[in-house]
Write a protein that holds these residues in place. Structure first.
Motif, PDB file in Angstrom:
ATOM      1  N   LEU A 188      46.796  29.259  35.822  1.00  0.00           N
ATOM      2  CA  LEU A 188      46.252  29.270  34.469  1.00  0.00           C
ATOM      3  C   LEU A 188      44.758  29.520  34.565  1.00  0.00           C
ATOM      4  CD1 LEU A 188      44.530  26.448  33.760  1.00  0.00           C
ATOM      5  CD2 LEU A 188      46.816  25.510  33.695  1.00  0.00           C
ATOM      6  N   PHE A 189      44.182  30.040  33.483  1.00  0.00           N
ATOM      7  CA  PHE A 189      42.764  30.385  33.395  1.00  0.00           C
ATOM      8  C   PHE A 189      42.152  29.557  32.277  1.00  0.00           C
ATOM      9  CE2 PHE A 189      39.702  34.071  32.162  1.00  0.00           C
ATOM     10  CZ  PHE A 189      38.707  33.575  32.986  1.00  0.00           C
ATOM     11  N   LYS A 190      41.168  28.728  32.615  1.00  0.00           N
ATOM     12  CA  LYS A 190      40.575  27.827  31.636  1.00  0.00           C
ATOM     13  C   LYS A 190      39.824  28.547  30.508  1.00  0.00           C
ATOM     14  CE  LYS A 190      40.622  23.960  31.783  1.00  0.00           C
ATOM     15  NZ  LYS A 190      41.460  23.003  31.113  1.00  0.00           N
ATOM     16  N   ALA A 191      39.516  29.835  30.671  1.00  0.00           N
ATOM     17  CA  ALA A 191      38.869  30.590  29.590  1.00  0.00           C
ATOM     18  C   ALA A 191      39.872  31.021  28.522  1.00  0.00           C
ATOM     19  CB  ALA A 191      38.149  31.819  30.144  1.00  0.00           C
ATOM     20  N   ASP A 192      41.166  30.979  28.849  1.00  0.00           N
ATOM     21  CA  ASP A 192      42.193  31.329  27.861  1.00  0.00           C
ATOM     22  C   ASP A 192      42.262  30.260  26.782  1.00  0.00           C
ATOM     23  OD1 ASP A 192      42.911  33.596  29.261  1.00  0.00           O
ATOM     24  OD2 ASP A 192      44.723  32.722  30.129  1.00  0.00           O
ATOM     25  N   THR A 193      42.808  30.632  25.654  1.00  0.00           N
ATOM     26  CA  THR A 193      43.101  29.664  24.607  1.00  0.00           C
ATOM     27  C   THR A 193      44.540  29.224  24.803  1.00  0.00           C
ATOM     28  OG1 THR A 193      41.574  30.722  23.073  1.00  0.00           O
ATOM     29  CG2 THR A 193      43.270  29.287  22.112  1.00  0.00           C
ATOM     30  N   CYS A 208      41.748  37.406  29.917  1.00  0.00           N
ATOM     31  CA  CYS A 208      41.677  38.123  31.190  1.00  0.00           C
ATOM     32  C   CYS A 208      42.194  39.548  31.046  1.00  0.00           C
ATOM     33  CB  CYS A 208      42.466  37.365  32.251  1.00  0.00           C
ATOM     34  SG  CYS A 208      42.320  38.078  33.901  1.00  0.00           S
ATOM     35  N   TYR A 209      41.256  40.489  31.005  1.00  0.00           N
ATOM     36  CA  TYR A 209      41.568  41.916  30.897  1.00  0.00           C
ATOM     37  C   TYR A 209      40.667  42.691  31.850  1.00  0.00           C
ATOM     38  CZ  TYR A 209      44.375  40.914  26.799  1.00  0.00           C
ATOM     39  OH  TYR A 209      45.345  40.425  25.959  1.00  0.00           O
ATOM     40  N   ASP A 210      40.922  43.968  31.994  1.00  0.00           N
ATOM     41  CA  ASP A 210      40.112  44.873  32.790  1.00  0.00           C
ATOM     42  C   ASP A 210      39.969  44.379  34.230  1.00  0.00           C
ATOM     43  OD1 ASP A 210      39.818  46.469  30.458  1.00  0.00           O
ATOM     44  OD2 ASP A 210      38.170  45.184  29.792  1.00  0.00           O
ATOM     45  N   LYS A 211      38.737  44.207  34.725  1.00  0.00           N
ATOM     46  CA  LYS A 211      38.531  43.796  36.117  1.00  0.00           C
ATOM     47  C   LYS A 211      39.168  42.435  36.399  1.00  0.00           C
ATOM     48  CE  LYS A 211      34.294  46.393  36.932  1.00  0.00           C
ATOM     49  NZ  LYS A 211      32.863  46.325  37.200  1.00  0.00           N
ATOM     50  N   CYS A 212      39.138  41.558  35.426  1.00  0.00           N
ATOM     51  CA  CYS A 212      39.760  40.242  35.578  1.00  0.00           C
ATOM     52  C   CYS A 212      41.254  40.397  35.861  1.00  0.00           C
ATOM     53  CB  CYS A 212      39.542  39.393  34.324  1.00  0.00           C
ATOM     54  SG  CYS A 212      40.350  37.774  34.366  1.00  0.00           S
ATOM     55  N   ALA A 213      41.929  41.258  35.103  1.00  0.00           N
ATOM     56  CA  ALA A 213      43.373  41.439  35.262  1.00  0.00           C
ATOM     57  C   ALA A 213      43.734  42.173  36.555  1.00  0.00           C
ATOM     58  CB  ALA A 213      43.954  42.163  34.055  1.00  0.00           C
ATOM     59  N   VAL A 214      42.768  42.842  37.176  1.00  0.00           N
ATOM     60  CA  VAL A 214      43.010  43.439  38.488  1.00  0.00           C
ATOM     61  C   VAL A 214      43.011  42.330  39.540  1.00  0.00           C
ATOM     62  CG1 VAL A 214      42.077  44.995  40.257  1.00  0.00           C
ATOM     63  CG2 VAL A 214      42.095  45.700  37.857  1.00  0.00           C
ATOM     64  N   ALA A 215      42.063  41.408  39.450  1.00  0.00           N
ATOM     65  CA  ALA A 215      41.988  40.293  40.400  1.00  0.00           C
ATOM     66  C   ALA A 215      43.046  39.223  40.116  1.00  0.00           C
ATOM     67  CB  ALA A 215      40.597  39.660  40.360  1.00  0.00           C
ATOM     68  N   TRP A 216      43.404  39.061  38.853  1.00  0.00           N
ATOM     69  CA  TRP A 216      44.360  38.045  38.411  1.00  0.00           C
ATOM     70  C   TRP A 216      45.436  38.714  37.547  1.00  0.00           C
ATOM     71  CZ3 TRP A 216      43.731  33.119  40.248  1.00  0.00           C
ATOM     72  CH2 TRP A 216      42.483  32.821  40.809  1.00  0.00           C
ATOM     73  N   PRO A 217      46.362  39.466  38.157  1.00  0.00           N
ATOM     74  CA  PRO A 217      47.375  40.171  37.365  1.00  0.00           C
ATOM     75  C   PRO A 217      48.242  39.206  36.558  1.00  0.00           C
ATOM     76  CG  PRO A 217      47.363  40.942  39.643  1.00  0.00           C
ATOM     77  CD  PRO A 217      46.503  39.717  39.587  1.00  0.00           C
ATOM     78  N   PRO A 218      48.486  39.521  35.292  1.00  0.00           N
ATOM     79  CA  PRO A 218      49.324  38.641  34.471  1.00  0.00           C
ATOM     80  C   PRO A 218      50.793  38.725  34.883  1.00  0.00           C
ATOM     81  CG  PRO A 218      48.734  40.610  33.249  1.00  0.00           C
ATOM     82  CD  PRO A 218      47.974  40.666  34.544  1.00  0.00           C
TER      83      PRO A 218
END
Length: 165
Positions: free
Chosen positions: A50-55, A67-77
């Motif tokens: 889980l990502f604490k920045a999410d709602t 989590c999108y773009d570069k974030c989603a590359v490092a942390w794929p959903p």
């Protein structure tokens, strides 16, 4: 015109093969390791975070991924094309989905969108636990739907109700 280097194409292919981006219906399991009593993983044993920045979705509010773009590359959903299912010890009532900006359906648990970590190379790896990245902390998810703590910190059980409202 798009120009891709050989290295970029290999990296993209590795991510696609390492993390099953879209299964027919995602299955969530409960796993354990020497360091953690119980945490969520996919059907292949790859750890979920889980990502604490999410709602967090709760009290009638929908979950929202940050989590999108570069974030989603490092942390794929963890995505699915069907209703997610749970194995033993998974509380099926905590499973759900949200629609991402690209129209894919991301699996949620306890209201939290779920992600892989690109530095987890093999099933059972937990390299993303308590990592700060993209402005906030990342945690393994306990079967109760909260973040996991280490054995020395509440014995790897759900760690409080630290949710972002």
């Amino acid at each position: 015109m798009y120009h891709f280097t050989h290295k970029a194409l290999l990296a993209a292919a590795a991510i696609c093969f390492a993390f099953p981006a879209m299964a027919d219906a995602a299955k969530v399991e409960v796993k354990s390791s020497g360091k953690y009593d119980a945490f969520l993983a996919d059907a292949e044993g790859r750890s979920l975070y889980l990502f604490k920045a999410d709602t967090r979705g709760k009290d009638g509010k929908d979950a929202v991924s940050a989590c999108y773009d570069k974030c989603a590359v490092a942390w794929p959903p963890l995505t699915t094309t069907g209703e997610p299912t749970g194995g033993d010890k998974v509380k099926s009532e905590l499973l759900g989905t949200i629609e991402r900006k690209d129209g894919t359906m991301q699996v949620t648990y306890g209201g939290w969108p779920l992600y892989y970590f690109v530095k987890d190379k093999a099933p059972g790896d937990t390299n993303g636990q308590d990592v700060e990245g993209f402005g906030e902390e990342w945690y393994l998810v306990a079967p109760g739907g909260k973040k996991v703590a280490e054995h020395g910190d509440d014995h790897g059980k759900d760690h409080g109700d630290d949710d972002k409202s």
